[in-house]
Design an enzyme around this catalytic site. Structure first.
Site, PDB file in Angstrom:
ATOM      1  N   HIS A  73       5.184  -0.402 -11.023  1.00 53.98           N
ATOM      2  CA  HIS A  73       5.387  -0.577  -9.581  1.00 53.98           C
ATOM      3  C   HIS A  73       6.575  -1.513  -9.336  1.00 53.98           C
ATOM      4  O   HIS A  73       6.519  -2.442  -8.529  1.00 53.98           O
ATOM      5  CB  HIS A  73       4.108  -1.093  -8.920  1.00 53.98           C
ATOM      6  CG  HIS A  73       3.047  -0.046  -8.812  1.00 53.98           C
ATOM      7  ND1 HIS A  73       2.873   0.733  -7.686  1.00 53.98           N
ATOM      8  CD2 HIS A  73       2.117   0.383  -9.709  1.00 53.98           C
ATOM      9  CE1 HIS A  73       1.883   1.592  -7.886  1.00 53.98           C
ATOM     10  NE2 HIS A  73       1.409   1.406  -9.106  1.00 53.98           N
ATOM     11  N   TYR A 335      -1.212  -7.528 -15.738  1.00 52.30           N
ATOM     12  CA  TYR A 335      -0.499  -8.097 -14.596  1.00 52.30           C
ATOM     13  C   TYR A 335      -0.015  -9.517 -14.930  1.00 52.30           C
ATOM     14  O   TYR A 335       1.105  -9.903 -14.584  1.00 52.30           O
ATOM     15  CB  TYR A 335      -1.406  -8.175 -13.373  1.00 52.30           C
ATOM     16  CG  TYR A 335      -1.742  -6.869 -12.706  1.00 52.30           C
ATOM     17  CD1 TYR A 335      -1.492  -5.641 -13.313  1.00 52.30           C
ATOM     18  CD2 TYR A 335      -2.353  -6.850 -11.461  1.00 52.30           C
ATOM     19  CE1 TYR A 335      -1.822  -4.456 -12.686  1.00 52.30           C
ATOM     20  CE2 TYR A 335      -2.678  -5.668 -10.823  1.00 52.30           C
ATOM     21  CZ  TYR A 335      -2.417  -4.469 -11.452  1.00 52.30           C
ATOM     22  OH  TYR A 335      -2.753  -3.294 -10.834  1.00 52.30           O
TER      23      TYR A 335
END
Length: 359
Positions: A73, A335
């Site tokens: 992303h 993440y």
């Protein structure tokens, strides 16, 4: 395998729990401060056979190395606004975000993939990350996508999917033999793929429904309830034009013309409903409308806005707990690894310059 206990997080030498991180209401710096401690936790081993760095390496092998950007992303814009709670969510969770009132929000719209300058493709997964702060000193983060189910249900499947879905340089599309072998190995993904094909994407970001997909446990003094949440749009999207940033340009134009909103639906599960995120819950499950998300500003990613926020799905307030879905711990670990890497890298300009998009 057994995982070590989570260490206490620290911020400027003060011990805090992962679920009770201090927040100054409305201050972006308070949203960002959490990340400086959050990277202290994330188990290195994911699944049964690899580390979080192995997933990072696979992203970089497929999409190339783009310093300063997320490994997935990578292409996105920063937004901010508010969440107006109806108070109805307190039936399911004691989290203060669900008490009637307004909480500040910062967020990020994104497209899946690790190339921050890739041309917009309407078929690419769209993401919406939110950090919601509220009185009482806690914060809720969520990283959602515009899919009805996840295509995989384990870290191992995700790792293998990355390579199977990588475009063949000769055709620009995944190798059909590699994809067939992958789907044969992971029948849950094969079933989820059929569901995904039945739900084509909408025309843009602002008419997309964004879902948690993972199951979480909502907690009150009365007990625990499995919940999945969905942000349902209140508007149509402006039509996308042409160019490499067509989807983002339409989003920018729409937000420049006025606020955009989504209703938060809490889907109430039962003990019989699957935690497996490739499986949808029955359509007749009860829904509680907990409030409305309203986004009012949009900015080019830069220091001090959502560019530097880690939308870790395990940053949760009291009253929301993770389920046993193995993807949650894996997502949190990857993440954190991505955040740690990009935080120490030089930054390049975003592909989307908001001020250059005409209203």
């Amino acid at each position: 395998m057994d995982q070590p206990p989570r260490p206490a997080l620290t911020w400027r030498g003060t011990a805090v729990s992962r679920r009770s991180l201090l927040l100054g209401l409305g201050a972006v710096t308070a949203f960002l401060a959490i990340d400086l401690g959050a990277v202290a936790y994330a188990n290195n081993v994911i699944g049964d056979r690899f580390t979080r760095q192995a997933i990072i390496d696979r992203f970089q092998r497929i999409f190339g190395l783009h310093p300063g950007f997320r490994r997935n992303h990578a292409k996105g814009v920063a937004v901010s606004g508010r969440f107006d709670s109806t108070g109805a969510g307190r039936e399911l969770s004691s989290a203060k975000v669900f008490a009637a009132g307004t909480s500040p929000v910062i967020g990020r719209f994104s497209l899946g993939g690790g190339n921050p300058t890739a041309p917009d493709n309407p078929a690419t997964v769209r993401g919406l990350g939110l950090a919601i702060g509220f009185p009482g000193g806690q914060q809720w983060r969520t990283a959602m996508v515009n899919l009805p189910v996840f295509p995989v249900n384990s870290p191992e499947a995700f790792y293998d999917q990355l390579l199977a879905s990588a475009p063949d340089p000769a055709t620009g599309k995944p190798d059909p033999d590699a994809m067939a072998a992958f789907l044969a190995k992971y029948p849950a993904t094969a079933a989820a793929t059929k569901i995904l094909k039945e739900h084509p994407p909408t025309s843009g970001f602002t008419d997309s429904t964004f879902s948690s997909l993972n199951t979480f446990l909502f907690v009150t003094d009365s007990g625990t309830t499995p919940v999945r949440w969905v942000f349902v749009p209140r508007q149509q999207a402006l039509p996308a034009g042409k160019g490499d940033n067509a989807l983002f340009d339409a989003l920018v134009r729409q937000l420049k013309s006025g606020p955009v909103s989504w209703d938060l639906h809490l889907v109430v599960g039962t003990a019989e409903d699957p935690i497996d995120s490739t499986l949808p819950w029955p359509a007749d499950r009860r829904v509680v409308t907990a409030g409305t998300l309203t986004l009012t500003t949009i900015e080019t990613e830069a220091q001090g806005n959502a560019r530097d926020v880690n939308f870790d799905p395990l940053v949760l307030p009291d009253g929301i707990e993770p389920s046993d879905d193995p993807l949650l711990a894996a997502r949190s670990a990857v993440y954190a690894a991505s955040y740690r890497l990009r935080a120490g890298e030089p930054k390049s300009p975003s592909a989307i310059t908001v001020d250059e998009v005409a209203p």
